[in-house]
Design a protein around this motif. Structure first.
Motif, PDB file in Angstrom:
ATOM      1  N   ILE A 249       0.916  -1.144   0.117  1.00 15.34           N
ATOM      2  CA  ILE A 249       0.119   0.049   0.016  1.00 15.34           C
ATOM      3  C   ILE A 249       0.990   1.383   0.035  1.00 15.34           C
ATOM      4  CG2 ILE A 249      -1.848   1.291   1.288  1.00 15.34           C
ATOM      5  CD1 ILE A 249      -2.644  -1.571   2.655  1.00 15.34           C
ATOM      6  N   ALA A 250       0.811   2.173  -0.932  1.00 10.39           N
ATOM      7  CA  ALA A 250       1.627   3.221  -1.117  1.00 10.39           C
ATOM      8  C   ALA A 250       0.907   4.347  -1.645  1.00 10.39           C
ATOM      9  CB  ALA A 250       2.695   2.876  -2.184  1.00 10.39           C
ATOM     10  N   GLY A 251       1.450   5.437  -1.663  1.00  9.51           N
ATOM     11  CA  GLY A 251       0.788   6.697  -1.851  1.00  9.51           C
ATOM     12  C   GLY A 251       0.520   7.858  -1.098  1.00  9.51           C
ATOM     13  N   GLY A 252       0.159   8.810  -1.464  1.00 11.99           N
ATOM     14  CA  GLY A 252      -0.135   9.830  -0.449  1.00 11.99           C
ATOM     15  C   GLY A 252       0.421  11.226  -1.286  1.00 11.99           C
ATOM     16  N   LYS A 253       0.821  12.450  -0.354  1.00  8.22           N
ATOM     17  CA  LYS A 253       1.398  13.321  -1.052  1.00  8.22           C
ATOM     18  C   LYS A 253       2.894  13.096  -1.503  1.00  8.22           C
ATOM     19  CE  LYS A 253       1.853  18.397  -0.310  1.00  8.22           C
ATOM     20  NZ  LYS A 253       1.054  18.744  -1.431  1.00  8.22           N
ATOM     21  N   ALA A 254       3.367  12.871  -2.572  1.00  6.32           N
ATOM     22  CA  ALA A 254       4.528  12.481  -3.212  1.00  6.32           C
ATOM     23  C   ALA A 254       5.554  13.442  -2.821  1.00  6.32           C
ATOM     24  CB  ALA A 254       4.561  12.227  -4.506  1.00  6.32           C
ATOM     25  N   LYS A 255       6.646  12.858  -2.841  1.00  6.16           N
ATOM     26  CA  LYS A 255       8.083  13.552  -2.341  1.00  6.16           C
ATOM     27  C   LYS A 255       8.882  13.857  -3.877  1.00  6.16           C
ATOM     28  CE  LYS A 255       7.813  14.098   2.043  1.00  6.16           C
ATOM     29  NZ  LYS A 255       8.787  13.385   3.034  1.00  6.16           N
ATOM     30  N   ALA A 256       9.838  14.523  -4.096  1.00  8.82           N
ATOM     31  CA  ALA A 256      10.520  14.429  -5.264  1.00  8.82           C
ATOM     32  C   ALA A 256      11.235  13.394  -5.666  1.00  8.82           C
ATOM     33  CB  ALA A 256      11.652  15.776  -5.193  1.00  8.82           C
ATOM     34  N   GLY A 257      10.849  12.883  -6.955  1.00 11.37           N
ATOM     35  CA  GLY A 257      11.497  11.637  -7.459  1.00 11.37           C
ATOM     36  C   GLY A 257      10.344  10.352  -7.279  1.00 11.37           C
ATOM     37  N   GLY A 258       9.307  10.521  -6.489  1.00  7.06           N
ATOM     38  CA  GLY A 258       8.376   9.462  -6.329  1.00  7.06           C
ATOM     39  C   GLY A 258       8.940   8.172  -5.712  1.00  7.06           C
ATOM     40  N   ILE A 259       8.821   7.173  -6.540  1.00  7.04           N
ATOM     41  CA  ILE A 259       9.202   5.998  -6.166  1.00  7.04           C
ATOM     42  C   ILE A 259      10.188   5.179  -7.327  1.00  7.04           C
ATOM     43  CG2 ILE A 259       7.277   5.182  -4.716  1.00  7.04           C
ATOM     44  CD1 ILE A 259       6.128   3.545  -7.203  1.00  7.04           C
ATOM     45  N   THR A 260      10.854   6.011  -8.101  1.00  2.14           N
ATOM     46  CA  THR A 260      11.526   5.551  -9.183  1.00  2.14           C
ATOM     47  C   THR A 260      12.785   4.861  -8.673  1.00  2.14           C
ATOM     48  OG1 THR A 260      12.584   7.636  -9.247  1.00  2.14           O
ATOM     49  CG2 THR A 260      10.724   7.232 -10.799  1.00  2.14           C
ATOM     50  N   THR A 261      13.265   5.303  -7.563  1.00  2.00           N
ATOM     51  CA  THR A 261      14.436   4.899  -6.860  1.00  2.00           C
ATOM     52  C   THR A 261      14.038   3.371  -6.186  1.00  2.00           C
ATOM     53  OG1 THR A 261      14.151   5.829  -4.926  1.00  2.00           O
ATOM     54  CG2 THR A 261      15.584   6.895  -6.292  1.00  2.00           C
ATOM     55  N   LEU A 262      12.887   2.953  -6.401  1.00  3.30           N
ATOM     56  CA  LEU A 262      12.489   1.636  -5.697  1.00  3.30           C
ATOM     57  C   LEU A 262      12.420   0.513  -6.541  1.00  3.30           C
ATOM     58  CD1 LEU A 262      10.047   3.054  -3.129  1.00  3.30           C
ATOM     59  CD2 LEU A 262      12.381   2.682  -2.426  1.00  3.30           C
ATOM     60  N   ALA A 263      12.936   0.819  -7.855  1.00  4.08           N
ATOM     61  CA  ALA A 263      12.640  -0.212  -8.929  1.00  4.08           C
ATOM     62  C   ALA A 263      13.242  -1.537  -8.613  1.00  4.08           C
ATOM     63  CB  ALA A 263      13.196   0.376 -10.292  1.00  4.08           C
ATOM     64  N   GLU A 264      14.412  -1.638  -7.828  1.00  4.72           N
ATOM     65  CA  GLU A 264      15.225  -3.057  -7.420  1.00  4.72           C
ATOM     66  C   GLU A 264      13.977  -3.865  -6.573  1.00  4.72           C
ATOM     67  OE1 GLU A 264      18.114  -2.918  -4.251  1.00  4.72           O
ATOM     68  OE2 GLU A 264      17.928  -0.854  -4.537  1.00  4.72           O
ATOM     69  N   PHE A 265      13.328  -3.174  -6.091  1.00  8.17           N
ATOM     70  CA  PHE A 265      12.300  -4.187  -5.039  1.00  8.17           C
ATOM     71  C   PHE A 265      10.856  -4.480  -5.837  1.00  8.17           C
ATOM     72  CE2 PHE A 265      14.545  -1.042  -2.192  1.00  8.17           C
ATOM     73  CZ  PHE A 265      15.359  -2.062  -1.525  1.00  8.17           C
ATOM     74  N   PHE A 266      10.681  -3.873  -7.181  1.00 12.62           N
ATOM     75  CA  PHE A 266       9.536  -4.188  -7.745  1.00 12.62           C
ATOM     76  C   PHE A 266       9.187  -5.763  -7.875  1.00 12.62           C
ATOM     77  CE2 PHE A 266       9.326   0.226  -9.866  1.00 12.62           C
ATOM     78  CZ  PHE A 266       9.093   0.773  -8.654  1.00 12.62           C
ATOM     79  N   PRO A 267      10.272  -6.446  -8.215  1.00 10.64           N
ATOM     80  CA  PRO A 267       9.742  -7.899  -8.465  1.00 10.64           C
ATOM     81  C   PRO A 267       9.574  -8.631  -7.155  1.00 10.64           C
ATOM     82  CG  PRO A 267      12.300  -7.366  -9.489  1.00 10.64           C
ATOM     83  CD  PRO A 267      11.673  -6.223  -8.532  1.00 10.64           C
ATOM     84  N   LYS A 268       9.791  -7.989  -5.953  1.00 11.67           N
ATOM     85  CA  LYS A 268       8.962  -8.495  -4.929  1.00 11.67           C
ATOM     86  C   LYS A 268       7.471  -8.302  -4.613  1.00 11.67           C
ATOM     87  CE  LYS A 268      12.869  -8.368  -1.738  1.00 11.67           C
ATOM     88  NZ  LYS A 268      13.326  -8.078  -0.261  1.00 11.67           N
ATOM     89  N   ILE A 269       7.004  -7.170  -5.374  1.00  8.71           N
ATOM     90  CA  ILE A 269       5.726  -6.793  -5.135  1.00  8.71           C
ATOM     91  C   ILE A 269       4.760  -7.722  -5.892  1.00  8.71           C
ATOM     92  CG2 ILE A 269       4.308  -4.751  -5.521  1.00  8.71           C
ATOM     93  CD1 ILE A 269       6.578  -4.169  -3.636  1.00  8.71           C
ATOM     94  N   ALA A 270       3.866  -8.442  -5.094  1.00  7.32           N
ATOM     95  CA  ALA A 270       2.979  -9.119  -5.696  1.00  7.32           C
ATOM     96  C   ALA A 270       1.699  -8.341  -6.278  1.00  7.32           C
ATOM     97  CB  ALA A 270       2.177 -10.185  -4.670  1.00  7.32           C
ATOM     98  N   LYS A 271       1.455  -7.203  -5.747  1.00 11.94           N
ATOM     99  CA  LYS A 271       0.689  -6.232  -6.359  1.00 11.94           C
ATOM    100  C   LYS A 271       0.878  -5.036  -5.302  1.00 11.94           C
ATOM    101  CE  LYS A 271      -4.243  -5.782  -7.864  1.00 11.94           C
ATOM    102  NZ  LYS A 271      -5.425  -6.527  -8.001  1.00 11.94           N
ATOM    103  N   ALA A 272       0.399  -3.772  -5.976  1.00 22.26           N
ATOM    104  CA  ALA A 272       0.335  -2.496  -5.164  1.00 22.26           C
ATOM    105  C   ALA A 272      -0.847  -1.970  -5.255  1.00 22.26           C
ATOM    106  CB  ALA A 272       1.306  -1.638  -5.788  1.00 22.26           C
TER     107      ALA A 272
END
Length: 466
Positions: A357-380
């Protein structure tokens, strides 16, 4: 309350009447200072008046009559520009200090034998502060915990020689504490943060180092270059230093090789603790937190065999990797304190299969730096203002749906997680966003998550609620 007697009889200006500011003003008055308070927020000045404090617009005061300006840590001292009270104080030759400086002065004056453990760092300092306090209490030490972690220092129990004070210090607070002198000074790590307030990474690092330079014994994380240099300068000054690491073995110090902690002296290492099975200390980042807390107690001479068993009962920090409930193979985890991507990365790295569960008022860059963890995400499950932007980042890399609100996201995630046959899955609130689009703060957001989880049918029929 701890009265501030070190400025008794002095005329003191105080600006900023939030939680710590109001507490400090009351403590100054209780200790005999004549304190004049002000804040730009009318509600805060009214609260000070109601507490019996002297309130006046400091723009109209005679600054030559003040001995000190006590500044709230949220008020700019240097960058992006000095606050107007800072300029007035400097023009009048008035010292500018904060609540932690006053605490240190009062401790030296009335109870220098009271143990002070001061903790700083870019990441992990709140968890480490809470863990140190937990360990000390568990091994039987009289312990008070406060500072940047939530409770103002002057709201703690009075100074006593056998009492331990565990105080989290932000860079803002350290900048206002020229004589910081803890028994144990602990610095976790450094990464770019608050540079709008400190001007540069070099200034930010130098401010953090002040906590170490004034300590009797230092505990220093050495997993980043700047922090490693701080430890080396401590060596050159011939000051005792315990190094900590979660990334490498050490010749001397405490280090984590997940899930074990090792204590090393002259190259000989001994396993001193096992973190496996401790939900509140999951993940390699918590290896550093645990190593830091362990080292702080060892620096006080507490034996390893007393510290290690106390780790297992650590409940965790509220809203930070907090286990709210478990239903079969599903963990429900409140990481609402993760208000940016870097903080969320620590939670995402701690689980293998995640309903995020993610989201809200975003910071600069958003979640682009989290790409290495996307394979762990069953669903967002995306919520708040950032939902559409996060969806674009995730598209083609991880499944997602836009739930919109937190309560619906909890229901959607629980529905899908219940169909997952993996040995363990996590329904994880780690928003990587500020809360301000839908909630006043991350605490209220985290509480809303916990309430939504506890309302689920699969939880109400379970006895595994934390």
């Amino acid at each position: 309350m701890i009265p501030i007697t070190c400025l008794s009889g002095k005329r003191v200006a105080l600006f900023g009447l939030g939680g710590s500011g109001l507490s400090t003003a009351k403590a100054l008055a209780a200790g005999g200072a004549h304190v004049i308070c002000w804040d730009d927020a009318e509600a805060r000045t009214e609260a000070a008046k109601a507490a019996g404090l002297s309130v006046a617009d400091l723009r109209n005061e005679d600054w030559s009559a003040f001995s000190s300006l006590v500044l709230a840590p949220g008020v700019p001292l240097t960058h992006p520009a000095p606050h107007w009270t800072v300029e007035k104080a400097r023009a009048a030759g008035v010292e500018i200090i904060g609540d932690i400086e006053l605490f240190c002065r009062e401790r030296r004056l009335v109870c220098p034998d009271a143990v002070l453990i001061a903790i700083t760092g870019t990441n992990g300092k709140s968890t480490t502060t809470a863990l140190i306090a937990h360990l000390l209490k568990t091994v039987g030490r009289d312990t008070e915990v406060g500072g940047n972690i939530g409770t103002p220092v002057f709201d703690l129990k009075p100074l006593e020689a056998d009492r331990h004070y565990v105080v989290e210090c932000s860079s803002y607070q350290i900048d206002l504490t020229p004589s910081l002198d803890p028994t144990v000074g602990l610095h976790m790590n450094l990464s770019p943060d608050h540079l709008d307030r400190h001007g540069s990474m070099e200034n930010y690092a130098a401010i953090k180092e002040r906590l170490i330079a004034g300590s009797r014994i230092a505990v220093v994380g050495v997993d980043d270059e700047l922090s490693d240099e701080i430890a080396s300068r401590q060596d050159l000054a011939r000051m005792p230093v315990w190094r900590i690491s979660a990334a490498k073995s050490l010749r001397d110090g405490i280090y984590a090789e997940w899930p074990a902690l090792f204590e090393a002296h002259d190259g000989a290492a001994e396993k001193v603790a096992d973190l496996s099975g401790i939900d509140s200390l999951r993940g390699q980042h918590n290896g550093q937190n645990a190593a830091a807390a362990f080292a702080a107690l060892r620096a006080l001479g507490i034996p390893s065999e007393e510290i290690a068993p106390a780790l297992s009962s650590f409940p965790g920090l509220h809203h930070r990797m907090e286990m709210v409930a478990r239903a079969g193979n599903i963990l429900f985890v409140n990481d609402s304190k993760a208000t940016n991507a870097d903080a969320a990365a620590r939670a995402l790295s701690s689980f293998d299969r995640i309903y995020w569960i993610a989201g809200g008022k975003a910071k600069a860059g958003g979640i682009t730096t989290l790409a290495e963890f996307f394979p762990k995400i069953a669903k967002a499950y995306l919520i708040g203002e950032a939902a559409e932007a996060f969806a674009e980042t995730l598209r083609g890399k991880a499944g997602f749906e836009i739930s919109g609100t937190l309560d619906k996201a909890v229901q959607d995630a629980a529905r899908d997680a219940a169909q997952d046959t993996a040995a363990e899955v996590a329904v994880l609130l780690s928003p990587a966003c500020a809360s301000f689009d839908q909630y006043p703060n991350f605490e209220i957001r985290g509480t809303a998550f916990a309430e939504a989880v506890r309302a689920l049918d699969i939880i109400r029929s379970s006895e595994e609620v934390a």
